[in-house]
Design an enzyme around this catalytic site. Structure first.
Site, PDB file in Angstrom:
ATOM      1  N   GLU A   9      47.805  79.372  62.747  1.00 31.43           N
ATOM      2  CA  GLU A   9      48.775  79.218  63.829  1.00 31.43           C
ATOM      3  C   GLU A   9      48.759  80.342  64.862  1.00 31.43           C
ATOM      4  O   GLU A   9      49.046  80.110  66.046  1.00 31.43           O
ATOM      5  CB  GLU A   9      50.192  79.098  63.242  1.00 31.43           C
ATOM      6  CG  GLU A   9      50.500  77.756  62.604  1.00 31.43           C
ATOM      7  CD  GLU A   9      50.124  77.705  61.128  1.00 31.43           C
ATOM      8  OE1 GLU A   9      50.627  76.817  60.426  1.00 31.43           O
ATOM      9  OE2 GLU A   9      49.312  78.550  60.678  1.00 31.43           O
ATOM     10  N   GLU A  47      50.442  74.900  53.865  1.00 32.11           N
ATOM     11  CA  GLU A  47      51.764  75.314  53.407  1.00 32.11           C
ATOM     12  C   GLU A  47      52.302  74.334  52.365  1.00 32.11           C
ATOM     13  O   GLU A  47      52.977  74.741  51.404  1.00 32.11           O
ATOM     14  CB  GLU A  47      52.723  75.414  54.590  1.00 32.11           C
ATOM     15  CG  GLU A  47      52.432  76.614  55.494  1.00 32.11           C
ATOM     16  CD  GLU A  47      53.305  76.652  56.724  1.00 32.11           C
ATOM     17  OE1 GLU A  47      53.829  77.740  57.039  1.00 32.11           O
ATOM     18  OE2 GLU A  47      53.476  75.602  57.379  1.00 32.11           O
ATOM     19  N   ALA A  63      50.465  69.941  62.054  1.00 27.14           N
ATOM     20  CA  ALA A  63      51.444  69.300  62.926  1.00 27.14           C
ATOM     21  C   ALA A  63      50.871  68.117  63.708  1.00 27.14           C
ATOM     22  O   ALA A  63      49.690  68.103  64.070  1.00 27.14           O
ATOM     23  CB  ALA A  63      52.021  70.318  63.900  1.00 27.14           C
ATOM     24  N   GLY A 118      50.519  73.540  58.413  1.00 27.75           N
ATOM     25  CA  GLY A 118      51.534  72.937  57.559  1.00 27.75           C
ATOM     26  C   GLY A 118      50.963  72.214  56.359  1.00 27.75           C
ATOM     27  O   GLY A 118      51.640  72.064  55.336  1.00 27.75           O
TER      28      GLY A 118
END
Length: 253
Positions: free
Chosen positions: A133, A113, A60, A110
Site C-alpha cells: 500500500e 491481511e 481493494a 487486504g
C-alpha cells in the site's frame, strides 16, 4: 461470491468473486455473513479458507476505491470501509476454532491481511504475498501493520511494509509469513492433508491451545495462568478423557 460447506469437522469457505476476489463493500458484507453462518454451527473444528480464482485475494476493489477517492466525503467513507475490514478480520482472528488459509495465487494488500488474520497459512511457491500500500501513498490499514509485526517482528515487518515488498510463497515460508509452501500443483492436496490432520484432534484442546497462544502476544499479560486454568478444565472434557485414557492404556507404565 462464496461457497461454504461442512464435512469431516472441516468448514470449507471458497472465495469465488471473479476475477480477483476484490474487497468490495458487498464482498466484505458477504464474507461477514458467511462467517456468521459458520459460527452458528458446532460441527466443525477447522475453517479452511481458499479461492477458486487464479489469485487468493488481490485487495481493494479499484472502482469503489476511485469512487471514494473522488467523493467529497471520501475520507469518512474510506474510514468506514477500512473499519469494516478490521472488524471482519478481528472476527475471523477471534474464532475459537482453527483457521487455515490456502494461498494459491496473489495475496496482496487486504488479501494478505485476510490471510494474516488466520492461525495458519500455506502458500503456493509461485504465489505473491505482500502489503504494497505504501507505494500508493496509503498504509495496510486492515490490520496489516499490527498482525505482520506481531508475526515476524518490527524489523522484517518494516522491510516488507516500508519497502512495499512482495515475496513469493517459497520466500514467505523462509521469512515466517506462512508456515508451509509447496509447488502450486501440490497445494490442494497438501492443504487438505493438513486440515484433516488438525480436524482429527480434540476440539476443546485445539480451542484451549489457540487461546493460550493468543495470550502470549498480549504485552504484559502472558498466558501462564491460562495454561493452568485450561489444563484443569480439560481434565473434565469427555474427548480429552477418552484420548488420555486410550494413551495410558496403550502405554507401558
Amino acid at each position: 461470491m462464496f461457497q461454504t460447506s461442512v464435512a469431516g469437522q472441516i468448514a470449507t469457505l471458497i472465495m469465488s468473486s471473479p476475477p480477483v476476489n476484490a474487497l468490495s463493500e458487498a464482498w466484505i458484507s458477504g464474507l461477514s455473513h458467511e462467517i456468521s453462518r459458520i459460527e452458528s454451527r458446532d460441527d466443525w473444528k477447522v475453517l479452511h479458507l481458499r479461492s477458486d480464482q487464479k489469485v487468493f485475494c488481490a485487495g481493494a476493489d479499484l472502482k469503489e476505491m476511485r469512487d471514494r477517492f473522488d467523493a467529497a466525503d471520501g475520507p469518512d467513507r474510506t474510514y468506514a470501509y477500512v473499519a469494516s475490514i478490521q472488524r471482519l478480520y478481528a472476527r475471523i482472528e477471534s474464532l475459537s476454532q482453527v483457521t487455515f488459509a490456502e494461498i494459491g495465487g496473489a495475496a496482496l494488500g487486504g488479501g494478505f491481511e485476510l490471510a494474516l488474520a488466520c492461525d495458519l497459512r500455506i502458500a503456493a511457491a509461485e504465489a505473491k504475498l505482500g502489503l504494497p500500500e505504501v507505494q500508493l501513498g496509503l498504509i495496510p490499514g486492515g490490520g496489516g501493520t499490527q498482525r505482520l509485526t506481531r508475526l515476524v517482528g518490527r524489523g522484517l515487518a518494516s522491510r516488507l511494509i516500508l519497502g512495499a515488498e512482495a515475496v513469493d510463497g517459497a520466500t514467505a515460508e523462509q521469512l515466517g509469513l506462512v508456515q508451509w509452501a509447496c509447488p502450486r500443483a501440490e497445494l490442494a492436496d497438501r492443504a487438505t492433508d493438513i486440515v484433516r490432520r488438525i480436524a482429527a484432534l480434540p476440539a476443546a484442546a485445539l480451542a484451549a491451545a489457540k487461546r493460550c497462544v493468543a495470550a502470549a502476544a498480549v504485552p504484559g499479560r502472558g498466558g501462564f495462568g491460562d495454561e493452568l486454568e485450561l489444563t484443569r478444565e480439560l481434565q473434565t472434557d469427555a474427548e480429552t478423557r477418552e484420548c488420555v485414557g486410550a494413551f495410558i492404556a496403550g502405554a507401558r507404565v
